[in-house]
Design a protein around this motif. Structure first.
Motif, short mmCIF file in Angstrom:
data_model
loop_
_atom_site.label_atom_id
_atom_site.label_comp_id
_atom_site.label_asym_id
_atom_site.label_seq_id
_atom_site.Cartn_x
_atom_site.Cartn_y
_atom_site.Cartn_z
N THR A 266 0.82 -1.21 0.00
CA THR A 266 0.00 0.00 0.00
C THR A 266 0.86 1.26 0.00
OG1 THR A 266 -1.80 -1.15 1.15
CG2 THR A 266 -1.80 1.25 1.26
N THR A 267 1.90 1.27 0.81
CA THR A 267 2.83 2.40 0.82
C THR A 267 3.46 2.60 -0.55
OG1 THR A 267 3.30 2.08 3.17
CG2 THR A 267 4.91 3.33 1.89
N THR A 268 3.81 1.49 -1.19
CA THR A 268 4.40 1.57 -2.53
C THR A 268 3.41 2.13 -3.54
OG1 THR A 268 5.91 -0.26 -2.09
CG2 THR A 268 5.40 0.20 -4.39
N ALA A 269 2.16 1.66 -3.50
CA ALA A 269 1.14 2.17 -4.43
C ALA A 269 0.94 3.66 -4.23
CB ALA A 269 -0.17 1.42 -4.21
N ALA A 270 0.85 4.10 -2.98
CA ALA A 270 0.63 5.52 -2.69
C ALA A 270 1.80 6.37 -3.20
CB ALA A 270 0.44 5.73 -1.19
N HIS A 271 3.01 5.94 -2.88
CA HIS A 271 4.17 6.77 -3.22
C HIS A 271 4.51 6.71 -4.71
CE1 HIS A 271 4.63 6.89 1.13
NE2 HIS A 271 5.46 7.90 0.96
N ILE B 191 -6.53 2.55 -7.11
CA ILE B 191 -7.71 1.75 -6.76
C ILE B 191 -7.33 0.83 -5.60
CG2 ILE B 191 -9.42 0.08 -7.55
CD1 ILE B 191 -8.98 1.07 -10.38
N ASP B 192 -8.09 0.89 -4.52
CA ASP B 192 -7.79 0.10 -3.33
C ASP B 192 -8.70 -1.12 -3.28
OD1 ASP B 192 -7.11 -0.90 -0.90
OD2 ASP B 192 -7.56 0.89 0.27
N LEU B 193 -8.10 -2.29 -3.52
CA LEU B 193 -8.80 -3.56 -3.38
C LEU B 193 -8.25 -4.38 -2.21
CD1 LEU B 193 -9.12 -4.79 -7.09
CD2 LEU B 193 -10.86 -3.68 -5.69
N ALA B 194 -7.42 -3.74 -1.39
CA ALA B 194 -6.66 -4.49 -0.38
C ALA B 194 -7.47 -4.85 0.86
CB ALA B 194 -5.42 -3.71 0.03
N LEU C 90 -3.00 2.48 -10.92
CA LEU C 90 -2.31 1.57 -10.01
C LEU C 90 -3.33 0.94 -9.08
CD1 LEU C 90 0.91 3.55 -8.95
CD2 LEU C 90 0.60 1.96 -10.87
N ILE C 91 -3.27 -0.38 -8.93
CA ILE C 91 -4.24 -1.12 -8.12
C ILE C 91 -3.51 -1.77 -6.96
CG2 ILE C 91 -6.02 -2.91 -8.16
CD1 ILE C 91 -5.95 -2.63 -11.28
N ASP C 92 -3.98 -1.50 -5.75
CA ASP C 92 -3.40 -2.11 -4.56
C ASP C 92 -4.22 -3.35 -4.21
OD1 ASP C 92 -1.71 -2.38 -2.38
OD2 ASP C 92 -3.02 -1.22 -1.06
N LEU C 93 -3.56 -4.51 -4.24
CA LEU C 93 -4.25 -5.78 -4.05
C LEU C 93 -4.04 -6.33 -2.64
CD1 LEU C 93 -3.55 -7.59 -7.45
CD2 LEU C 93 -5.53 -6.23 -6.77
N PRO C 94 -4.94 -7.22 -2.20
CA PRO C 94 -4.74 -7.86 -0.89
C PRO C 94 -3.50 -8.72 -0.88
CG PRO C 94 -6.62 -8.83 -2.05
CD PRO C 94 -6.18 -7.65 -2.85
N GLY C 95 -2.97 -8.96 0.32
CA GLY C 95 -1.76 -9.75 0.46
C GLY C 95 -2.01 -11.23 0.49
N LEU C 96 -2.92 -11.69 -0.34
CA LEU C 96 -3.20 -13.12 -0.48
C LEU C 96 -3.81 -13.35 -1.85
CD1 LEU C 96 -6.43 -14.12 1.48
CD2 LEU C 96 -5.85 -11.78 0.86
N THR C 97 -3.71 -14.59 -2.29
CA THR C 97 -4.24 -14.94 -3.61
C THR C 97 -5.69 -15.37 -3.48
OG1 THR C 97 -2.04 -15.65 -4.31
CG2 THR C 97 -3.90 -16.40 -5.62
N ASN C 98 -6.60 -14.60 -4.08
CA ASN C 98 -8.02 -14.96 -4.09
C ASN C 98 -8.65 -14.41 -5.37
OD1 ASN C 98 -8.38 -12.22 -3.62
ND2 ASN C 98 -9.04 -12.47 -1.50
N ASN C 99 -9.96 -14.49 -5.47
CA ASN C 99 -10.64 -14.05 -6.69
C ASN C 99 -10.51 -12.55 -6.92
OD1 ASN C 99 -11.69 -16.63 -7.53
ND2 ASN C 99 -13.17 -16.50 -5.85
N VAL C 100 -10.42 -11.78 -5.84
CA VAL C 100 -10.22 -10.33 -5.97
C VAL C 100 -8.82 -10.06 -6.54
CG1 VAL C 100 -10.13 -8.14 -4.74
CG2 VAL C 100 -11.82 -9.87 -4.08
N SER C 101 -7.82 -10.74 -6.00
CA SER C 101 -6.46 -10.58 -6.50
C SER C 101 -6.36 -10.95 -7.97
CB SER C 101 -5.49 -11.44 -5.69
OG SER C 101 -5.47 -11.07 -4.34
N TYR C 102 -7.00 -12.06 -8.34
CA TYR C 102 -6.95 -12.47 -9.74
C TYR C 102 -7.59 -11.42 -10.65
CZ TYR C 102 -5.14 -17.17 -8.89
OH TYR C 102 -4.33 -18.23 -8.56
N ASN C 103 -8.66 -10.79 -10.20
CA ASN C 103 -9.25 -9.71 -10.99
C ASN C 103 -8.26 -8.56 -11.18
OD1 ASN C 103 -12.38 -9.24 -11.80
ND2 ASN C 103 -12.17 -10.94 -10.35
N GLY C 104 -7.55 -8.21 -10.11
CA GLY C 104 -6.57 -7.14 -10.22
C GLY C 104 -5.42 -7.49 -11.13
N LEU C 105 -4.94 -8.73 -11.02
CA LEU C 105 -3.84 -9.17 -11.88
C LEU C 105 -4.27 -9.18 -13.34
CD1 LEU C 105 -2.61 -12.15 -9.65
CD2 LEU C 105 -1.35 -10.04 -10.10
#
Length: 296
Positions: free
Chosen positions: A19-24, A39-42, A148-163
């Motif tokens: 998240t810090t990386t996405a913001a900066h 976009i925050d999906l985290a 830039l999309i900030d994704l959750p720190g785990l692999t799930n259906n939301v992460s796959y959408n972002g990827l």
């Protein structure tokens, strides 16, 4: 460019500074003259919007039931009808302006149930391409240079959408063996996505984060990451800095600090250098990719 460059911050591990990386990186891109959307999906905690001091606004909207539509709404079957009914307001209401030159679509509690909702969609292409379709149809016409999309720190259906939507991954990594293992697992996951869905998702940037070069071990890991990821590695590592943490807690990035510490100044320089590198890499990738980013 006719199409926004897109990237997501992702690693299947929490606490590496996604998240810090996405913001900066977002602010760095804006400093270099780009129109940027984050976009925050985290997750519902809204850490990205907190970096820009807008969390109270979002929290108030949620408390007053004035939080519809929101980012989770765009994944629903009814989104097309909602957007048609509300017109431009449908997307306008999603986007917050910040004081640091970037726009932001904040996270929402609806993200908590989104993984399960997406899992109920039988067709895999439909399940994983909903964010991509939303960006193509509703965000691209707004003319952003970068998303830039900030994704959750785990692999799930939301992460796959972002990827799927971003097609380019920024992986912030700390200097340790577990991060090395996770980065290697990420590369394997991206290869699997490409093989299963005929979609290229590239590891665009491995960004060393929270680096303390006073330790010999950190230097050894920097060398190891550069050797393992020669095309994705960036040498402009982000130093560990208490100022960055303090800035986030006060609703700012390090770019907004009036009297930054030495480490915060070095971090800002690193993010600016890495933002320029990111644009160069993604523009080159965009030129080389077939239309739509899919493999032949």
């Amino acid at each position: 460019m006719s199409r926004s460059i897109r990237a997501c911050t992702f690693l299947d591990k929490g606490g590496t500074g996604k998240t810090t990386t996405a913001a900066h990186l977002g602010v760095a891109l804006a400093e270099q003259g780009n129109d940027v959307l984050l976009i925050d999906l985290a997750g519902k905690q809204g850490d990205l919007v907190k970096h820009f001091g807008r969390w109270e606004t979002v929290e108030r909207q949620i408390a007053e039931d004035d939080d519809w539509p929101n980012i989770s709404t765009v994944f629903q079957d009814q989104w097309g009808a909602i957007a048609e009914k509300l017109g431009d307001a449908a997307v306008d209401d999603l986007i917050l302006e910040t004081d640091e030159g970037v726009d932001l679509i904040p996270a929402h509690p609806g993200l908590d149930s989104l993984d399960a909702e997406l899992g109920n969609i039988d067709d895999a292409h439909d399940r994983y391409s909903r964010l991509d379709s939303f960006l193509d149809e509703y965000i691209e016409p707004l003319g952003y240079d970068a998303i830039l999309i900030d994704l959750p720190g785990l692999t799930n259906n939301v992460s796959y959408n972002g990827l799927w939507a971003a097609r380019n991954v920024i992986a912030p990594v700390e200097m340790g063996p577990f991060e090395s293992e996770q980065a290697e697992a990420l590369r394997a996951d991206l290869d699997k996505i490409g093989a299963n869905f005929d979609v290229d998702v590239e590891l665009a940037m491995v960004l060393p984060n929270k680096v303390d070069t006073r330790t010999k071990l950190a230097e050894e890991y920097l060398d190891a990451f550069e050797e393992a990821y020669p095309e994705a590695f960036v040498s402009s590592h982000v130093p560990v800095s208490q100022d960055i943490r303090n800035a986030a807690e006060s609703g700012r990035t390090a770019f907004a600090l009036e009297d930054p510490s030495t480490t915060a100044r070095r971090a800002r320089e690193a993010f600016l250098e890495n933002a320029a590198t990111l644009v160069e890499r993604l523009e080159e990738s965009e030129r080389a990719a077939p239309v739509g980013g899919e493999t032949a």
